[in-house]
Design a protein around this motif. Sequence first.
Motif, PDB file in Angstrom:
ATOM      1  N   GLN A  18      -1.875  -1.104   7.528  1.00  0.00           N
ATOM      2  CA  GLN A  18      -1.424  -0.018   7.117  1.00  0.00           C
ATOM      3  C   GLN A  18      -2.246   0.632   6.115  1.00  0.00           C
ATOM      4  O   GLN A  18      -2.717   1.590   6.305  1.00  0.00           O
ATOM      5  N   ARG A  19      -2.427  -0.181   5.194  1.00  0.00           N
ATOM      6  CA  ARG A  19      -3.327   0.272   3.922  1.00  0.00           C
ATOM      7  C   ARG A  19      -4.808   0.861   4.186  1.00  0.00           C
ATOM      8  O   ARG A  19      -5.214   1.646   3.673  1.00  0.00           O
ATOM      9  N   LYS A  64      -5.644   1.882   7.099  1.00  0.00           N
ATOM     10  CA  LYS A  64      -5.638   2.778   8.153  1.00  0.00           C
ATOM     11  C   LYS A  64      -6.093   2.371   9.519  1.00  0.00           C
ATOM     12  O   LYS A  64      -6.797   3.016  10.140  1.00  0.00           O
ATOM     13  N   GLU A  72       0.878  -5.086   5.952  1.00  0.00           N
ATOM     14  CA  GLU A  72       0.774  -3.995   4.921  1.00  0.00           C
ATOM     15  C   GLU A  72      -0.708  -3.853   4.903  1.00  0.00           C
ATOM     16  O   GLU A  72      -1.010  -2.581   4.547  1.00  0.00           O
ATOM     17  N   THR A  73      -1.611  -4.733   4.868  1.00  0.00           N
ATOM     18  CA  THR A  73      -3.251  -4.446   4.920  1.00  0.00           C
ATOM     19  C   THR A  73      -3.489  -3.575   6.013  1.00  0.00           C
ATOM     20  O   THR A  73      -4.382  -2.595   6.074  1.00  0.00           O
TER      21      THR A  73
END
Length: 229
Positions: free
Chosen positions: A135-136, A138, A132-133
């Motif tokens: 993706q977050r 970028k 998740e991190t």
Amino acid sequence: MTSMKKATHLFTDDEIRTIESAIGEVEKTTSAEVVPVVASASGRYDRAEDLFGFLFSLLVLGCTWGWLHGMAPAADAWGESPAFGLPLAAVLVVLAVSFFIGMALASHFPILRLPLIARREMQEEVERRARETFQRLKVRKTEHATGILIYVSLYEHMVHVVGDDTINATLSQQDWTVLCDIIISGFKEGRPEKGMTKGILRCGELLARHFPIQPGDTNELVDTLHLID
């Protein structure tokens, strides 16, 4: 240790600058982008909290029962013990109140629920939060898919590395294992900044072999240490 260590309280300003300087040094030798993250915890672990509350309520009920029996009058002259017991309503009240007290304790002092969490569950939570991190922040959006996230979770005492497609096609799980061991070793020695710095530099060595710096290469992601509470 009575409460969960916060990522934002782990490093001094000088230590953060040292770690971020290591990121800058690495990216002088490789076209890849390295993003280190330290999180206080990766999962909420509500089931372990509930289980601690349940076990705590049984302990309180047992202690209450034993204490009340200790206060009961002694056996009469004929050797018969008086009948004694807690009313059902009282038992339910003791269980309910102590259950919520136990949950509150486990929430305020996370170390209490730690023995009740399976290592596999923690591993799954760390990997999920790392993705998740990734993706977050970028990290996946670098031009040549050469971003890499080094994710450290303090509560679980685990490190997980997430690489973009180009990275994963070149480097192996064994490479990541060695990198994680270096970081964990620094934390075990009580020198987390040393573990992070050495881990980042080791990551740079691996990346520079396969993804050397290219003419005109630009820094696509900020060279910073992300701290998440």
